[in-house]
Design an enzyme around this catalytic site. Structure first.
Site, PDB file in Angstrom:
ATOM      1  N   GLN A  63      45.007  36.208  53.601  1.00 37.47           N
ATOM      2  CA  GLN A  63      45.021  34.765  53.792  1.00 37.47           C
ATOM      3  C   GLN A  63      46.015  34.378  54.890  1.00 37.47           C
ATOM      4  O   GLN A  63      46.062  33.217  55.290  1.00 37.47           O
ATOM      5  CB  GLN A  63      45.412  34.071  52.483  1.00 37.47           C
ATOM      6  N   HIS A  93      41.481  33.369  56.891  1.00 35.84           N
ATOM      7  CA  HIS A  93      41.976  32.061  57.341  1.00 35.84           C
ATOM      8  C   HIS A  93      42.270  32.034  58.837  1.00 35.84           C
ATOM      9  O   HIS A  93      42.975  31.147  59.309  1.00 35.84           O
ATOM     10  CB  HIS A  93      43.213  31.658  56.538  1.00 35.84           C
ATOM     11  N   CYS A 144      37.409  27.769  71.036  1.00 36.94           N
ATOM     12  CA  CYS A 144      37.023  26.714  71.968  1.00 36.94           C
ATOM     13  C   CYS A 144      36.058  25.761  71.280  1.00 36.94           C
ATOM     14  O   CYS A 144      35.020  26.180  70.762  1.00 36.94           O
ATOM     15  CB  CYS A 144      36.379  27.305  73.218  1.00 36.94           C
ATOM     16  N   CYS A 171      39.621  27.196  78.538  1.00 40.06           N
ATOM     17  CA  CYS A 171      39.017  28.282  77.768  1.00 40.06           C
ATOM     18  C   CYS A 171      38.721  29.444  78.704  1.00 40.06           C
ATOM     19  O   CYS A 171      38.146  29.240  79.784  1.00 40.06           O
ATOM     20  CB  CYS A 171      37.735  27.784  77.106  1.00 40.06           C
ATOM     21  N   GLY A 180      51.031  39.001  46.466  1.00 38.52           N
ATOM     22  CA  GLY A 180      51.765  37.884  47.046  1.00 38.52           C
ATOM     23  C   GLY A 180      50.973  36.606  47.192  1.00 38.52           C
ATOM     24  O   GLY A 180      51.144  35.884  48.169  1.00 38.52           O
ATOM     25  N   ALA A 194      57.437  42.342  46.925  1.00 38.82           N
ATOM     26  CA  ALA A 194      56.325  43.089  47.506  1.00 38.82           C
ATOM     27  C   ALA A 194      56.812  44.364  48.182  1.00 38.82           C
ATOM     28  O   ALA A 194      56.158  45.406  48.113  1.00 38.82           O
ATOM     29  CB  ALA A 194      55.570  42.216  48.509  1.00 38.82           C
TER      30      ALA A 194
END
Length: 233
Positions: free
Chosen positions: A91, A109, A117, A136, A175, A219
């Site tokens: 994520q 994500h 663009c 771009c 996590g 972790a």
């Protein structure tokens, strides 16, 4: 671990926190001193693109000074040595998994070091600022935005993730808060498919009751120990 061949690992902000990257939301509803609604929604971008582009420019620059920690290194070791199927679904938008050496990584994500663009919808690797409206690399339009998934947008490659969970023998969550969907629902999907589930987290998450086993701790300590355990068979 017996009968484990195919593994899906979900990582969240907690795995990068030990590298000095802020977790997503604190008790005050702020993210790095900004309202989440202002910097992590399409509406916030439409309202004040300068604020949003500048915010992600700062995050991209700050990432340069961060380093993978022992948890990232351990998952990279697993990636190198695991002969079965492995998918690390993160994520996080940082590149610490890759910098540690992991190859089988999916950024659901998006990524800080990628530009999307809005004119041609092409993605490009990106390290530079966006706040000065650069063109771009593909179509030359000054229409770049961070290639990250904001609230209200669909995470990337969901079908690939669900397909991997269907083939998995073990689902591991590392996590994560267990509060942000659809990722928070992966453990339930895994349980319904009779996939073994394990949580490694600083504290019990909102979805801890769905896991067969939940281990609490840092972790940087839990993940290396678990990787050694699973690779020992």
């Amino acid at each position: 671990m017996p009968d484990i061949r195919n593994i899906v690992i979900l990582t969240g902000a907690g795995i990068s926190a030990e590298s000095g990257i802020d977790t997503f939301r604190d008790a005050g509803g702020l993210w790095e001193q900004h309202r989440v609604e202002d910097v992590a929604t399409p509406e916030g971008f439409a309202r004040d693109p300068d604020l949003v582009l500048g915010f992600y420019d700062m995050r991209r620059e700050a990432l340069l000074s961060k380093q993978p920690n022992a948890a990232h290194e351990a998952l990279a070791k697993l990636d190198r040595g695991w002969s079965g199927e492995l998918l690390i679904v993160t994520q996080n938008v940082d590149d610490l998994h890759e910098r540690a050496g992991a190859k089988r990584v999916l950024h659901m994500h998006g990524e800080l070091k990628s530009a999307l663009c809005l004119s041609c919808e092409m993605r490009s690797p990106w390290d530079a600022p966006m706040s000065d409206r650069p063109p771009c690399p593909v179509c030359q339009a000054p229409s770049l935005r961070p290639d990250v998934v904001w609230f209200g947008e669909m995470p990337y490659q969901m079908e690939r993730i669900y397909a991997a969970i269907r083939q998995a023998d073990l689902f591991v969550s590392i996590g994560t808060s267990g509060a942000v969907y659809p990722a928070a629902g992966f453990v339930r999907d895994a349980r319904e498919l009779s996939v073994r589930t394990l949580e490694l987290n600083l504290e019990r998450s909102e979805g801890s009751h769905w896991f067969h086993e939940s281990r609490q701790g840092r972790a940087g300590e839990l993940v290396p120990a678990w990787v050694d355990e699973v690779m020992a068979g």
